[in-house]
Design a protein around this motif. Structure first.
Motif, PDB file in Angstrom:
ATOM      1  N   TYR B  83       0.828  -1.203   0.000  1.00 34.01           N
ATOM      2  CA  TYR B  83       0.000   0.000   0.000  1.00 34.01           C
ATOM      3  C   TYR B  83       0.867   1.259   0.000  1.00 34.01           C
ATOM      4  O   TYR B  83       0.669   2.173  -0.805  1.00 34.01           O
ATOM      5  CB  TYR B  83      -0.908  -0.058   1.226  1.00 34.01           C
ATOM      6  CG  TYR B  83      -1.604   1.214   1.607  1.00 34.01           C
ATOM      7  CD1 TYR B  83      -2.614   1.746   0.808  1.00 34.01           C
ATOM      8  CD2 TYR B  83      -1.285   1.867   2.796  1.00 34.01           C
ATOM      9  CE1 TYR B  83      -3.267   2.900   1.185  1.00 34.01           C
ATOM     10  CE2 TYR B  83      -1.938   3.016   3.181  1.00 34.01           C
ATOM     11  CZ  TYR B  83      -2.921   3.532   2.376  1.00 34.01           C
ATOM     12  OH  TYR B  83      -3.572   4.677   2.751  1.00 34.01           O
ATOM     13  N   ALA B 168      -7.508   0.204  -1.341  1.00 32.39           N
ATOM     14  CA  ALA B 168      -6.833   1.193  -0.490  1.00 32.39           C
ATOM     15  C   ALA B 168      -6.003   2.150  -1.343  1.00 32.39           C
ATOM     16  O   ALA B 168      -5.968   3.350  -1.078  1.00 32.39           O
ATOM     17  CB  ALA B 168      -5.956   0.488   0.542  1.00 32.39           C
ATOM     18  N   GLN B 171      -8.218   4.562  -2.922  1.00 36.19           N
ATOM     19  CA  GLN B 171      -8.726   5.549  -1.968  1.00 36.19           C
ATOM     20  C   GLN B 171      -7.699   6.647  -1.681  1.00 36.19           C
ATOM     21  O   GLN B 171      -8.056   7.810  -1.545  1.00 36.19           O
ATOM     22  CB  GLN B 171      -9.100   4.835  -0.669  1.00 36.19           C
ATOM     23  CG  GLN B 171      -9.883   5.716   0.268  1.00 36.19           C
ATOM     24  CD  GLN B 171     -10.127   5.051   1.609  1.00 36.19           C
ATOM     25  OE1 GLN B 171      -9.369   4.205   2.052  1.00 36.19           O
ATOM     26  NE2 GLN B 171     -11.204   5.438   2.248  1.00 36.19           N
ATOM     27  N   THR B 172      -6.406   6.309  -1.606  1.00 31.82           N
ATOM     28  CA  THR B 172      -5.432   7.257  -1.082  1.00 31.82           C
ATOM     29  C   THR B 172      -4.518   7.909  -2.109  1.00 31.82           C
ATOM     30  O   THR B 172      -3.912   8.938  -1.827  1.00 31.82           O
ATOM     31  CB  THR B 172      -4.551   6.581  -0.003  1.00 31.82           C
ATOM     32  OG1 THR B 172      -5.277   5.533   0.597  1.00 31.82           O
ATOM     33  CG2 THR B 172      -4.167   7.560   1.064  1.00 31.82           C
ATOM     34  N   LEU B 228      -2.241   5.305   8.458  1.00 34.77           N
ATOM     35  CA  LEU B 228      -3.497   4.890   7.817  1.00 34.77           C
ATOM     36  C   LEU B 228      -3.522   3.370   7.628  1.00 34.77           C
ATOM     37  O   LEU B 228      -4.552   2.727   7.827  1.00 34.77           O
ATOM     38  CB  LEU B 228      -3.670   5.579   6.461  1.00 34.77           C
ATOM     39  CG  LEU B 228      -4.088   7.043   6.479  1.00 34.77           C
ATOM     40  CD1 LEU B 228      -4.146   7.590   5.066  1.00 34.77           C
ATOM     41  CD2 LEU B 228      -5.440   7.213   7.155  1.00 34.77           C
ATOM     42  N   ALA B 229      -2.372   2.808   7.240  1.00 29.34           N
ATOM     43  CA  ALA B 229      -2.313   1.358   7.017  1.00 29.34           C
ATOM     44  C   ALA B 229      -2.628   0.606   8.305  1.00 29.34           C
ATOM     45  O   ALA B 229      -3.439  -0.324   8.307  1.00 29.34           O
ATOM     46  CB  ALA B 229      -0.935   0.966   6.493  1.00 29.34           C
ATOM     47  N   THR B 232      -6.270   0.667   9.247  1.00 28.65           N
ATOM     48  CA  THR B 232      -7.244   0.153   8.272  1.00 28.65           C
ATOM     49  C   THR B 232      -8.287  -0.754   8.924  1.00 28.65           C
ATOM     50  O   THR B 232      -7.951  -1.748   9.547  1.00 28.65           O
ATOM     51  CB  THR B 232      -6.523  -0.632   7.155  1.00 28.65           C
ATOM     52  OG1 THR B 232      -5.592   0.239   6.569  1.00 28.65           O
ATOM     53  CG2 THR B 232      -7.514  -1.107   6.104  1.00 28.65           C
ATOM     54  N   TYR B 233      -9.529  -0.382   8.753  1.00 27.70           N
ATOM     55  CA  TYR B 233     -10.613  -1.127   9.370  1.00 27.70           C
ATOM     56  C   TYR B 233     -11.823  -1.184   8.432  1.00 27.70           C
ATOM     57  O   TYR B 233     -12.274  -2.252   8.048  1.00 27.70           O
ATOM     58  CB  TYR B 233     -10.999  -0.476  10.697  1.00 27.70           C
ATOM     59  CG  TYR B 233     -12.192  -1.088  11.377  1.00 27.70           C
ATOM     60  CD1 TYR B 233     -12.066  -2.261  12.101  1.00 27.70           C
ATOM     61  CD2 TYR B 233     -13.459  -0.500  11.292  1.00 27.70           C
ATOM     62  CE1 TYR B 233     -13.165  -2.839  12.719  1.00 27.70           C
ATOM     63  CE2 TYR B 233     -14.557  -1.063  11.907  1.00 27.70           C
ATOM     64  CZ  TYR B 233     -14.402  -2.234  12.625  1.00 27.70           C
ATOM     65  OH  TYR B 233     -15.495  -2.798  13.235  1.00 27.70           O
ATOM     66  N   LEU B 235     -12.167  -0.561   5.281  1.00 24.08           N
ATOM     67  CA  LEU B 235     -11.944  -1.201   3.985  1.00 24.08           C
ATOM     68  C   LEU B 235     -12.256  -2.683   4.055  1.00 24.08           C
ATOM     69  O   LEU B 235     -12.969  -3.234   3.213  1.00 24.08           O
ATOM     70  CB  LEU B 235     -10.474  -1.051   3.580  1.00 24.08           C
ATOM     71  CG  LEU B 235     -10.037   0.236   2.915  1.00 24.08           C
ATOM     72  CD1 LEU B 235      -8.526   0.329   2.954  1.00 24.08           C
ATOM     73  CD2 LEU B 235     -10.513   0.263   1.488  1.00 24.08           C
TER      74      LEU B 235
END
Lengths: 276, 295
Positions: B83, B168, B171-172, B228-229, B232-233, B235
């Motif tokens: 990611y 992910a 998203q980012t 953020l990684a 992660t929840y 997602l």
């Protein structure tokens, strides 16, 4: 960086940039399109892009079956309530740090901001247990407080950066003219601070609107906002994509519109100030 | 009337501190107080309810013997690495690209940012469609005539984690782009012009001048992506629910299931403590460097 770029090259770049934009936007676009299809068309083989019988029936079914308006109201209540409560606490704090700075102001700010990076699971137990004790589980009031608390550092920090942009000379001039603290606040600071406060409100509203961890874990029926509603909708209804898309479209529409107007604030807040 | 101005001056001095204190107190109690409580719970025999019998490191040794946790942290390592690397590469490439005087850049930026501004619980709907082999991309390719095309990762234990990476990254990336773009715009034009005068090629310009100057942007991107990684929840909840099997289980979902479906609060607290420590290990040096720089 101004570099010489030929017209052809520029047109090509523009085209590629828009194709990438379309690719990125595709999942969102597809959700919106699917929400106007019938269930059969939504999973049609081959997929139908535009030429289907546009229908609004998914929207009325979602509303009938699940009382969508209640979830929408909860989302508005939670996002709006936590934003307003947060501002009430944060505005004085940000004012104090921006206009009466002390040696430790920078440290305090950075320290506050750093807490936003910590994972929510670190505070889940005390909050969950406290909610049980106080009977706040699945209550809107409880969630407003939690959402306010998790976003408070961001609100304080964002307000601070906006307040910092108000030139100090104006304040000094007013003080020279003998303005009292009350006059200073009322006639000088407030009008100049309103744009920054509005931007902060917008960002915080979006953050609270999207919040999933807390709303999923602390609500059941009464206080559940749209995120919890969508998460619950996707499981029992299985693969009813058209209805799920209709519910999703309604949940993202406000953010699509707000986000368009507040992209700068969004980046600024989300990057913890790495990008102004 | 002697006391009135006195009171006023004292108020002028104390008021700023007074109005700042609620925010500081809230953050202190809510974040640090509550975290201490979680750490404390991780050393107790709490199960369905908190209990205060001290058990030392037992929860931690139990935790690291669980294959479930081993899967969660292995997944986390793979997920975080892919990611962060992919987002940085795509984000930087997009930023360099968008910096080439694109027409309508103002309208493109919010579009690139939308995935980050929208809740993944909601945008996950479309991803479920895209990734579903029966109706999404795989099916589309088949109906276009590419019969051998296969994309059933989400149903495949080996590859399901990569669908989470894919979503992910989607998203980012645009958000990382915005960070790098701001970095690019902050570079002094004079240096670039001078280098161009000296006949530096575009490639060398980027390699030797522009990218080295983006160091602060790389650093913030790293810290933001890393935290953020680990957090992660939603997602996973929206895409796979941790499945198939435990193929996409991550620490945050592990913690949730151990607490609320298995009633092992002590072990859940131990896993939360480890996540906290990991983020702190990344964040503290960064903050320390930031503070020293600002002094």
């Amino acid at each position: 960086m101004a570099r010489a770029v030929t017209t052809n090259r520029k047109a090509l770049n523009t085209a590629i940039a828009w194709i990438i934009g379309l690719l990125i936007f595709f999942p969102i676009l597809w959700t919106i399109l699917t929400s106007f299809k019938t269930e059969a068309q939504a999973i049609n083989d081959p997929p139908i892009f535009l030429f289907f019988d546009w229908t609004l029936e998914n929207y009325s079914i979602v509303q009938e079956r699940s009382n969508y308006m209640k979830f929408l109201w909860n989302s508005v209540f939670l996002a709006g309530g936590s934003t307003i409560l947060g501002l009430i606490i944060a505005v004085p704090a940000a004012w104090s740090m921006a206009f009466v700075p002390s040696k430790r102001t920078k440290d305090i700010l950075l320290w506050m901001l750093s807490t936003k990076m910590l994972p929510a699971v670190g505070v889940l137990y005390p909050i969950y247990l406290g909610f049980i004790q106080l009977g706040l589980l699945d209550s809107r009031v409880g969630l407003v407080i939690v959402l306010m608390l998790i976003n408070l550092p961001i609100i304080v920090w964002m307000l601070y950066t906006y307040f910092k942009e108000i030139p100090g000379e104006i304040l000094e001039a007013a003080r020279m003219d003998g303005a009292t603290l009350k006059e200073e606040l009322l006639y000088i600071l407030t009008p100049m601070a309103i744009p920054g406060i509005a931007s902060t409100m917008l960002l915080n509203f979006i953050l609270a609107w999207n919040e999933a961890f807390w709303t999923l874990n602390l609500t059941a029926v009464n206080a559940a906002p749209l995120t919890a509603f969508i998460a619950s909708y996707s499981s029992p209804e299985g693969l009813f994509f058209a209805k799920l898309s209709a519910a999703s479209t309604m949940a993202i529409a406000p953010i699509l519109i707000l986000g368009w107007f507040s992209q700068k604030q969004l980046v600024r807040g989300l990057t913890f100030g790495a990008v102004k | 009337m002697q006391s009135a101005p006195d009171f006023k001056t004292r108020l002028q001095v104390w008021l700023p501190k007074l109005v700042l204190s609620p925010s500081i107190a809230m953050v202190l109690v809510f974040v640090y107080g509550f975290i201490l409580f979680t750490v404390y719970l991780s050393f107790t025999d709490s199960r369905i309810l908190p209990s205060y019998g001290w058990v030392g490191w037992e929860n931690y040794s139990k935790l690291f013997r669980l294959s479930h946790w081993e899967i969660a942290i292995t997944n986390m390592a793979i997920f975080a690495l892919l990611y962060m690397v992919i987002c940085t590469v795509i984000g930087l490439a997009l930023a360099i690209f968008l910096d080439q005087k694109i027409r309508g850049e103002g309208a493109l930026r919010p579009i690139y940012l939308y995935p980050m501004a929208l809740s993944f619980i909601v945008t996950g709907t479309a991803w479920k469609w895209i990734l579903d082999p029966g109706i999404g991309i795989e099916n589309t390719m088949h109906s276009l005539g590419w019969e051998s095309f296969a994309f059933d990762w989400i149903k495949n234990r080996e590859y399901a984690l990569y669908t989470v990476v894919l979503a992910a990254v989607w998203q980012t990336s645009g958000f990382v782009m915005a960070m790098f773009l701001a970095g690019l715009r902050g570079i002094d034009n004079e240096i670039l012009k001078a280098a161009q005068m000296d006949g530096a090629s575009n490639w060398n310009l980027y390699r030797r001048i522009i990218i080295p100057q983006l160091r602060p942007a790389f650093l913030s991107a790293f810290v933001i992506l890393a935290h953020l990684a680990i957090k992660t929840y939603d997602l996973v909840i929206a895409l796979t629910g941790g499945g198939p099997g435990r193929a996409t289980e991550l620490p945050a979902t592990f913690m949730y299931s151990y607490t609320f479906t298995r009633n092992q609060m002590g072990i859940g607290a131990a896993s939360a403590t480890i996540m906290l420590m990991t983020i702190a290990a990344i964040m503290v040096p960064y903050l320390y460097a930031e503070l020293r720089e600002k002094r």
